[in-house]
Design an enzyme around this catalytic site. Structure first.
Site, short mmCIF file in Angstrom:
data_model
loop_
_atom_site.label_atom_id
_atom_site.label_comp_id
_atom_site.label_asym_id
_atom_site.label_seq_id
_atom_site.Cartn_x
_atom_site.Cartn_y
_atom_site.Cartn_z
N LYS A 184 -51.57 -52.51 9.26
CA LYS A 184 -50.78 -53.12 10.35
C LYS A 184 -49.45 -53.65 9.82
O LYS A 184 -48.40 -53.43 10.42
CB LYS A 184 -51.61 -54.24 10.98
N ARG B 36 -43.40 -52.88 9.72
CA ARG B 36 -42.21 -52.86 8.87
C ARG B 36 -41.55 -51.49 8.85
O ARG B 36 -40.32 -51.37 8.83
CB ARG B 36 -42.57 -53.31 7.45
N GLY C 254 -48.09 -61.64 16.33
CA GLY C 254 -47.23 -62.57 15.61
C GLY C 254 -46.34 -61.85 14.62
O GLY C 254 -45.16 -62.18 14.45
N ARG D 18 -48.24 -69.78 19.72
CA ARG D 18 -48.07 -69.79 18.26
C ARG D 18 -46.68 -70.28 17.84
O ARG D 18 -45.70 -70.10 18.55
CB ARG D 18 -48.36 -68.38 17.71
N ASP E 62 -56.20 -63.11 6.40
CA ASP E 62 -56.81 -62.58 7.63
C ASP E 62 -58.32 -62.33 7.48
O ASP E 62 -58.98 -61.92 8.44
CB ASP E 62 -56.13 -61.26 8.02
N ARG F 69 -59.96 -60.42 15.33
CA ARG F 69 -60.77 -60.57 14.11
C ARG F 69 -62.02 -61.42 14.36
O ARG F 69 -63.05 -61.22 13.71
CB ARG F 69 -59.93 -61.14 12.97
C1 S3P Z 1 -48.66 -60.66 8.06
C2 S3P Z 1 -48.67 -61.91 7.49
C3 S3P Z 1 -49.75 -62.90 7.73
C4 S3P Z 1 -50.99 -62.26 8.36
C5 S3P Z 1 -50.64 -61.30 9.45
C6 S3P Z 1 -49.76 -60.19 8.92
C7 S3P Z 1 -47.53 -59.76 7.79
O1 S3P Z 1 -49.25 -63.90 8.61
O2 S3P Z 1 -51.84 -63.25 8.85
O3 S3P Z 1 -51.79 -60.72 10.03
O4 S3P Z 1 -47.62 -58.56 8.07
O5 S3P Z 1 -46.51 -60.25 7.26
P1 S3P Z 1 -48.40 -65.15 8.07
O6 S3P Z 1 -47.09 -64.68 7.60
O7 S3P Z 1 -48.28 -66.08 9.26
O8 S3P Z 1 -49.21 -65.75 6.97
#
Ligand code: S3P
Length: 444
Positions: A27, A32, A100, A128, A327, A401
């Protein structure tokens, strides 16, 4: 996603899990790859993209910002981007659904283009924290024109023309925060530096290099990194191969450990050390996870992993390991419930601001199913026993999750475990139910 109609699902004991499977693409790398492709002039291709709802929202946002993205019949995504600082003003609000990562990375990327965009998401994403990304981006010259209380979504941002390069020390260990600053820094005339006290996943840095940007990453302190990006590069179109997501592989892997007699092989799982804290922890607990073959898959090391059902014992998981398995705590807590003795997981404060309050949701999931759990400060303590009662319905709080962890627990508990809603699993792991059934899991 239609949240009005819930899709419950129940997992119960069946026979051993057996077979060889490959989980969908990572993911983090998928988001990215789309964003960097959208910032690059010329054709970027992405193979093995995770086609879950989170990533598809990012694809739609990149289109709304002026990039061309299409999925070929061969499954390959082709992206024609707009160039660094070249986003067009979107005519509609950008909807990131449950994601997020998608929204925080896109906010960073948009902060480097002189356009105004509105960012929004579902009820979970609207809760969030976004202030953490807005603070450094405002220092770089982006302006928040409107937002909900506490800097939450929906929010409207005006990106900076020639953002100011900054040296930034994130107050929390967050790869999303680091990445937002680096993506904004792409448009800055000069060096943008992020100093992390605790190193987090480095996919942004690796991919930036893959697209021809100059990024230097050096160790910093005991667990940290100092990352410097040279701004205003001419990004070069790249071919990206997305490896299988270790965070998704965690679910069939733990299922194979706790369902007696299981023997499962997971193909080509990414083994980036900033992502594999769960694997280290499970091995310390006594898990039999054999590395069959390793190879390089598009700049990331991957391995085929053979997992056999194993008696587990409780362990202490240090806080310093949290960024490399952030995660994975819900599924680790399930493994801990079936282990002999106490597992103490330290330093879980960031779990409170995930797709749900995951610290509370994980503890509730276990307690409802007869497992003794305590939360002390930011630590979670699980008292394990080789047999777990099960029998309860778990509230998933729009969190993929929590749903998958609860279902894995149901495969090995005395009574079946039901989740109130399985729909959000599609955000990160489309095909989860079918893949688990192909191994022999009883999910109905
Ligand atoms: C992620 C960073 C993590 C992770 C999310 C994916 C990423 O979050 O929990 O599932 O791809 O950069 P945080 O940056 O809030 O720690």
């Amino acid at each position: 996603m239609d949240t009005a109609v819930l899709t419950p699902l129940t997992a119960g004991q069946g026979g051993p899990l057996q077979g060889c499977v490959r989980v969908p693409g990572d993911k983090s790398i998928s988001h990215r790859a789309l964003i960097l492709g959208a910032l690059t002039v010329g054709e970027t291709t992405v193979a093995g993209l995770l086609e879950g709802e989170d990533v598809l929202h990012t694809a739609a946002a990149m289109r709304a910002l002026g990039a061309h993205l299409e999925r070929g019949g061969d499954g390959l995504w082709r992206i024609h981007g707009v160039g660094v600082a070249g986003f067009a003003q979107p005519s509609v609000p950008l909807d990131f659904g449950n994601s997020g990562t998608g929204v925080r990375l896109a906010i960073g990327a948009v902060a480097g283009s002189p356009v105004t965009a509105t960012f929004d998401g579902d009820a979970s994403l609207r809760k969030r924290p976004m202030r953490r990304v807005l603070d450094p981006l405002e220092r770089m010259g982006a302006r928040v024109l409107d937002c909900a209380e506490g800097g939450r979504l929906p929010l409207t941002l005006h990106g900076a023309r020639d953002p100011i390069p900054i040296v930034y020390e994130p107050p929390v260990a967050s790869a999303q925060l680091k990445s937002a600053v680096l993506l904004a820094g792409l448009a800055a005339p000069g060096e943008t530096t992020v100093i992390e006290a605790e190193a987090t996943r480095d996919h942004t840095e690796r991919l930036l290099k893959h697209f021809g940007a100059k990024v230097v990453s050096r160790p910093y302190g005991e667990h940290g990194r100092r990352i410097t990006l040279q701004g205003q590069p001419e990004l070069e179109p790249a071919n990206v191969v997305v490896p299988a997501d270790p965070s998704s592989a965690a679910f069939p892997l733990v299922a194979a450990l706790i369902v007696p007699g299981s023997d499962v092989t997971l193909e080509a799982v990414m083994t980036n050390p900033l992502r594999t804290g769960l694997y280290t922890t499970l091995r310390e607990m006594g898990a039999k996870i054999e590395t069959l073959a390793t190879r390089d898959d598009g700049g990331e090391e991957v391995a085929d992993l053979r997992v056999t059902a194993s008696p587990l014992k409780g362990v202490e998981v240090p806080a310093a390991r949290a960024p490399s398995m952030i995660d994975e705590y819900p599924i680790l807590a399930v493994a801990a419930a079936f282990a002999e003795g106490t597992t103490r997981m330290r330093g879980l404060q960031e779990l409170r601001v995930k797709e749900s309050d995951r610290l509370a949701a994980t503890a509730d999931m276990l307690r409802a199913n007869g497992v003794e759990v305590a939360i002390e400060g930011d630590d979670m303590i699980v008292q394990g026993k080789p047999s777990v009662a099960g029998g309860a319905e778990v509230t998933t709080h729009m969190d993929h999750r929590i749903a998958m962890a609860a279902l894995v627990m149901g495969l090995a508990s005395e009574q079946p475990v039901r989740v109130d809603d399985s729909a959000f699993i599609a955000t990160s792991f489309p095909g989860f139910v079918e893949l688990m059934r192909s191994l022999g899991a009883d999910l109905a």
